[in-house]
Design a protein around this motif. Structure first.
Motif, PDB file in Angstrom:
ATOM      1  N   MET A   1       0.846  -1.200   0.000  1.00  0.00           N
ATOM      2  CA  MET A   1       0.000   0.000   0.000  1.00  0.00           C
ATOM      3  C   MET A   1       0.879   1.247   0.000  1.00  0.00           C
ATOM      4  O   MET A   1       2.063   1.181   0.353  1.00  0.00           O
ATOM      5  N   SER A   2       0.258   2.354  -0.369  1.00  0.00           N
ATOM      6  CA  SER A   2       1.008   3.607  -0.438  1.00  0.00           C
ATOM      7  C   SER A   2       1.239   4.170   0.964  1.00  0.00           C
ATOM      8  O   SER A   2       0.535   3.821   1.913  1.00  0.00           O
TER       9      SER A   2
ATOM     10  N   VAL B   1       4.469  -0.973   3.338  1.00  0.00           N
ATOM     11  CA  VAL B   1       4.147   0.427   3.030  1.00  0.00           C
ATOM     12  C   VAL B   1       5.259   0.952   2.130  1.00  0.00           C
ATOM     13  O   VAL B   1       6.433   0.888   2.496  1.00  0.00           O
ATOM     14  N   THR B   2       4.894   1.405   0.950  1.00  0.00           N
ATOM     15  CA  THR B   2       5.939   1.670  -0.052  1.00  0.00           C
ATOM     16  C   THR B   2       5.606   2.848  -0.954  1.00  0.00           C
ATOM     17  O   THR B   2       4.445   3.115  -1.257  1.00  0.00           O
ATOM     18  N   LYS B   3       6.678   3.501  -1.376  1.00  0.00           N
ATOM     19  CA  LYS B   3       6.550   4.578  -2.375  1.00  0.00           C
ATOM     20  C   LYS B   3       6.237   3.994  -3.743  1.00  0.00           C
ATOM     21  O   LYS B   3       5.928   4.730  -4.678  1.00  0.00           O
ATOM     22  N   ARG B   4       6.331   2.683  -3.880  1.00  0.00           N
ATOM     23  CA  ARG B   4       6.091   2.051  -5.183  1.00  0.00           C
ATOM     24  C   ARG B   4       4.609   1.974  -5.529  1.00  0.00           C
ATOM     25  O   ARG B   4       4.246   1.653  -6.646  1.00  0.00           O
ATOM     26  N   PHE B   5       3.777   2.200  -4.537  1.00  0.00           N
ATOM     27  CA  PHE B   5       2.326   2.293  -4.775  1.00  0.00           C
ATOM     28  C   PHE B   5       1.934   3.736  -4.498  1.00  0.00           C
ATOM     29  O   PHE B   5       2.288   4.281  -3.463  1.00  0.00           O
ATOM     30  N   LYS B   6       1.203   4.360  -5.422  1.00  0.00           N
ATOM     31  CA  LYS B   6       0.774   5.748  -5.230  1.00  0.00           C
ATOM     32  C   LYS B   6      -0.744   5.808  -5.368  1.00  0.00           C
ATOM     33  O   LYS B   6      -1.328   5.070  -6.159  1.00  0.00           O
ATOM     34  N   PRO B   7      -1.358   6.729  -4.627  1.00  0.00           N
ATOM     35  CA  PRO B   7      -2.807   6.920  -4.832  1.00  0.00           C
ATOM     36  C   PRO B   7      -3.052   7.447  -6.247  1.00  0.00           C
ATOM     37  O   PRO B   7      -2.199   8.117  -6.831  1.00  0.00           O
TER      38      PRO B   7
END
Lengths: 240, 805
Positions: free
Chosen positions: B710-711, B741-747
């Motif tokens: 998730m972002s 929790v990762t920057k690889r997923f963005k809203p």
């Protein structure tokens, strides 16, 4: 004899972890009981039963997402500080043919903390029960039988290469030239002093703090053996 | 794959969309990397930045389920900027065809829809025919009823703004992708498409792939080196299992399954033989009666073809027998017994609770697998009370792939023979042996007891697959190829007659006949085993011998054997112009030598320009307009059935009106209880439902537990920290996962609103690891809704809630 070397082209690594698993398979090392800690990097670090681990490092640089992968392992230094730091003459030996730095059971008699801290790349790990210190041995048994190290054999993308040192150095230099066209910050890491030559597409410190030897003793205080070892350590500035 | 793995290296632009190839097809990246080294642009379009994205030159995020907005926008971009490969489009696609008067499209609906049945009458989409019965054409592409103009109008609504609004992809990224792909519309350039379940597992799954097929046809990228539409198959032999018809709607060689609508063999043969009045259309499927009769003769070699046909099971007209329907019916007690063969539906199928509950209605289940799994042990799974479950489960342990001899067919259609390594462990046995012996036992019972309809069982041709006791893999492979059942005389080109003795293997499928004198278990494999000896087994060939021209494009004609007729790139005729000159002279797939074709095995045959290149299409042309699918001749935008928006800009029709649905399945449309999009995917370290990998310590230590990516924004919203245990739930089920929790997923910004998406892997289940530390199936949350053409469940986009546990 210039021996053997690895050339590891990190611009091609997809972190499939084939090498991590192949290493365990050839060495018959047990799987560790792990949990997901919020990262795909697992086992979380090297250990006496995990001699190579793929490190994952993600970050945004100038608004662009990056995910750097480092299949971490012993570098088989030409002049190994761990060998210089050992108290026994034959607990850590260097194969004169291949240049592999090989640990044996006698390392149980060594001070594990000293050996570990003498390594500029923080590789050696001790087995808490047997006190034997472990790390990659270049699959010296395979190499002497004319085979590739297990990790190299498993690599699907051409990241892992292995052969005579001169051939690997020239392959590395050629690959660097190609990589520079796309990645201006590409560089070879400590190629003059180690037998595992990494090509990075960005500053080595972005992959892991220990990818490149750090000449400044910031990690911990020097022991007497370490100070000795430092004399032979590759003196390269930490550029990350 | 229309092409094959090595051919990826020939590409100038590799669009990876609906796939995470670096992680799930690691070996593909050997060839992707080669292409990249030679200057190819690699693009990854995916909701999440993955190990594939990390290696791509361009990464573009998109919200799961919005692919047709993205691809429709690309079609519009190509047409508006006139970036098509015009000569190819006019000569090799149906762009110039005139569509009949009944075709229309209004506000999200095509003409011919029957609101009562929820189905289209596809005859409303037929082409206009000339006096000879061939499609009317306008090669200027100016006629307003031409496919080209109708397509242009259809996609004029697919603006950049609409794509940005629905996909959440930044406009600059969209344009970057569109430009890179469209730049291959030049004759000597090629883009390729690598896709997998990220495209198929949607209620618009088939149309996602159709949209890309349109793009590839407009750019002249079909049939060429480094081009094509390449489905990356999930399991090494999934191509083979599809070829051998492990699906309800086809029988081997992609022939339609007979139904009760065909009262006799004549009806069936007429149905499978399409007619084209265009003299340049080979219309290869007109030969299907020969393949069908040869197939029936392989089943019942001593019966007349008409008798064999009568003995075959038939589908009830209009009834769906796909996966979701099977489990829906199982849940209603519609049948008593179930073979779960090399499958783990308690984990693999959508809506796991529904699936697992359905199994309680069975009297018996036979679980054939290498380990016990969540399916065989469903009765002792979470929430089950064994005392209340009547189902008796039989476990038959089978051998793993390396313990048996046989062939697998890879994604590139290569039939590869493999030899037995170690002997099967303990009492486990190869699947072929289990099936063979089971059939003998069933026959014995029918012989002794009779039964309702014993003839089809008693007359089945098992002698060509074994010795009456043991399964024989070589005999079976020879039967799949096919052989002459009678002495047959065939006139040779020089006028002489050649006699093929009964029992001789058939050389290739053009020799198959519809009079019962040949048999073949699968026409597309005819040519794979052409003589009596194992040395005649072409799947076992391992020679790197090739010509320099073949070497230039990485074509190894003597390494294994590829269907059809060892053709490595299908529709390859489209790689040359009407005079036989290759469009890409630096990487030709075919070369006309004045008498014949060199390099690859040509599609069709004959002189350049003598036949249309897309020989499996009735009219010989690539189908920009595809009137055969159940949900429309052009891909149209619809939201996933679980979705975070109440409307979309393309029409007032929110969902695919023909999607496969079931009564009682509640769907989440803008439901505040389930505000987040959830998608499912795989990791390198696990295989399928994880049954082979979760018990494996080296793989389990690398990916030990169910996780939820998730972002940072969503994590902050829910008070979740990296590594926390979280729960995901909706009305279908609930599961726990470890938060990544990762920057690889963005809203995503969708229609001006923030839409969060999370992702969970598919591989976990409660049975392994045995200490129950791994978690349970992602499919506990996915809906029982499916694509109207294939029935594949929509497991890539649905709605959930996420909380800190």
């Amino acid at each position: 004899m210039s021996g053997k070397s690895f050339f590891v082209d990190l611009t091609k690594c997809t972190a499939c972890r084939g090498c991590q698993v192949a290493c365990k398979q050839w060495k018959k090392l047990p799987g560790e009981k792990t949990v997901n800690t919020g990262s795909h990097q697992n086992p979380p670090d090297l250990s006496a039963t995990t001699l190579r681990v793929v490190r994952f490092s993600e970050m945004e640089l100038e608004g662009k997402m990056h995910w750097f992968f480092l299949p971490d392992q012993c570098r088989h230094c030409l002049d190994a500080p761990c060998k210089s730091g050992a108290s026994l003459p034959d607990s850590i030996i260097q194969d004169p043919d291949t240049g592999a730095v090989v640990y044996n059971e006698k390392t149980a008699k060594e001070d594990a903390a000293t050996i570990r801290s003498s390594c500029p790349y923080d590789i050696p790990r001790v087995n808490k029960k047997t006190k034997v210190i472990s790390k990659c041995d270049m699959c010296n048994d395979r190499v002497k039988a004319g085979k590739l190290p297990a990790c190299v054999q498993s690599c699907p993308t051409g990241t892992m290469n292995f052969g005579d040192r001169d051939a690997m150095l020239s392959l590395a230099k050629k690959a660097l030239e190609t990589a520079k066209k796309k990645y201006p910050d590409a560089q070879l890491v400590d190629e003059e002093s180690v037998r595992v030559i990494f090509l990075t597409q960005n500053k080595p410190g972005l992959y892991a703090k220990t990818l490149m030897a750090d000449a400044t003793p910031t990690r911990r205080t020097y022991t007497r053996q370490e100070a000795l070892a430092a004399l032979t350590r590759p003196l390269r500035a930490f550029l990350g | 794959m229309t092409n094959h793995w090595i051919d990826l290296k020939n590409s100038d632009c590799i669009l990876i969309m609906g796939s995470n190839a670096a992680e799930n097809h690691p070996i593909s990246f050997k060839w992707v990397t080669r292409a990249q080294e030679q200057g190819a642009v690699v693009i990854h379009v995916d909701p999440r930045f993955t190990r594939t994205s990390a290696k791509a030159d361009i990464y573009a995020p998109l919200r799961s389920g919005s692919d047709i907005a993205f691809l429709g926008g690309m079609i519009n971009y190509i047409l508006e900027n006139d970036l098509i490969f015009k000569e190819y489009v006019v000569n090799y696609t149906n762009a110039s065809f005139i569509v009949g008067d009944k075709y229309d499209f209004k506000d999200g609906m095509f003409s011919g829809f029957n609101a009562e049945t929820g189905k289209y009458d596809k005859s409303a989409w037929a082409f206009a025919l000339d006096e000879k019965g061939a499609p009317k054409r306008d090669n200027t592409l100016a006629d307003p009823r031409s496919v080209y103009q109708l397509m242009k109008k259809h996609y004029s609504r697919y603006s950049l703004k609409n794509a940005v609004d629905m996909c959440g992809t930044p406009e600059a990224k969209l344009l970057e992708v569109y430009k890179a792909v469209a730049s291959t519309g030049k004759p000597d350039k090629a883009a390729t498409s690598m896709y997998a379940m990220g495209w198929t597992q949607h209620t618009v799954g088939v149309q996602n792939i159709r949209a890309m097929s349109i793009i590839q046809s407009l750019l002249g990228n079909m049939g060429v080196a480094g081009g094509g539409i390449n489905a990356l198959r999930g399991e090494s032999n999934v191509q083979g299992s599809t070829d051998q018809a492990l699906l309800f709607h086809i029988i081997p060689g992609y022939l339609p399954t007979p139904s009760t609508a065909e009262k006799s063999i004549e009806d069936y043969l007429k149905k499978v033989a399409p007619v084209s009045k265009d003299p340049k259309s080979m219309n290869w499927k007109k030969n299907q009666p020969k393949y069908a009769v040869s197939l029936f003769k392989s089943f019942y070699k001593n019966a007349a073809p008409a008798q064999a046909f009568d003995w075959l099971p038939k589908l009830d007209v209009g009834r769906d027998y796909s996966w979701l329907t099977l489990f829906d019916q199982m849940g209603k007690g519609a049948f008593k017994g179930f073979f779960a063969w090399g499958m783990n539906p308690a984990v693999s199928g959508a809506n796991s609770n529904k699936t697992r509950e359905a199994m309680t209605k069975l009297d018996w289940m036979v679980n054939v697998n290498i380990y016990d799994n969540e399916t065989g042990s469903f009765w002792q799974g979470p929430g089950m009370d064994p005392k209340k479950i009547k189902t008796e489960v039989f476990m038959l342990p089978c051998a793993v792939s390396t313990e048996k001899e046989g062939s697998i067919s890879n994604s590139g259609r290569w039939m590869q023979w493999r030899y037995q390594g170690p002997k099967p462990l303990g009492d486990s046995r190869p699947d072929g042996e289990i099936i063979y012996e089971l059939a003998q036992k069933v026959r014995e019972l029918y012989k002794k007891q009779g039964g309702a309809f014993p003839e089809p069982v008693l007359n089945m041709n098992w002698e060509d697959m074994g010795n009456g006791h043991e399964f024989d893999v070589h005999k079976t492979a020879k039967l799949i190829n096919g052989y002459y059942l009678k002495d047959v005389s065939v006139k040779q080109p020089d006028g002489s007659m050649k006699v093929f003795k009964a029992g001789t293997q058939v050389a290739a499928f053009p020799a198959l006949m519809d009079d019962g004198s040949t048999c073949s278990g699968n026409w597309i494999y005819c040519g794979s085993y052409v003589g009596p000896d194992p040395k005649d087994n072409r799947a076992a060939k391992r020679s790197k011998e090739q010509t320099p021209a073949q070497a230039a494009i990485g074509l190894f004609p003597n390494w294994s054997w590829s269907w059809p007729v060892n053709r490595r790139i299908i529709y390859n005729r489209a790689s040359t112009d009407l005079t036989g000159k290759p469009y890409a002279p630096q990487k030709p797939v075919l070369a006309w030598n004045g008498k014949g074709w060199d390099i690859d095995v040509v599609d069709g045959g004959g002189a350049p320009g003598s036949v249309h290149p897309f020989i499996m299409q009735v009219h010989g042309m690539a189908a920009l307009f595809g009137p055969g699918l159940n949900d429309g001749p052009f891909p149209e935008y619809y939201e996933p059935l679980d979705c975070p928006v109440a409307s979309h800009p393309y029409s007032k029709v929110l969902h695919n009106p023909t999607a496969l649905k079931f009564k009682g399945e509640e769907l989440n449309v803008c439901d505040p209880r389930y505000p987040f999009v959830c998608t499912t995917y795989r990791v390198t370290e696990h295989w399928q439902t994880g049954l082979q990998t979760r018990p494996q310590p080296w793989l389990l230590e690398a990916e030990p537990q169910m996780f939820c990516e998730m972002s940072e924004e969503l994590a902050a919203l829910r008070g979740i920290k990296n590594g926390d245990k979280v729960t995901l739930d909706n009305q279908r089920g609930k599961l726990w996962a470890k938060a990544i929790v990762t920057k690889r997923f963005k809203p995503f910004i969708v229609q001006g609103n923030v839409v969060h998406e999370v992702g969970i892997p598919w591989h976990f289940g409660w049975r392994w690891p045995e200490d129950k530390s791994g978690g349970d199936a992602a499919n506990l949350l996915s809906p029982s809704v499916g694509d109207p053409n294939t029935g594949i469940p929509e497991t890539k986009a649905f709605m959930v809630n996420v909380r800190k546990a």
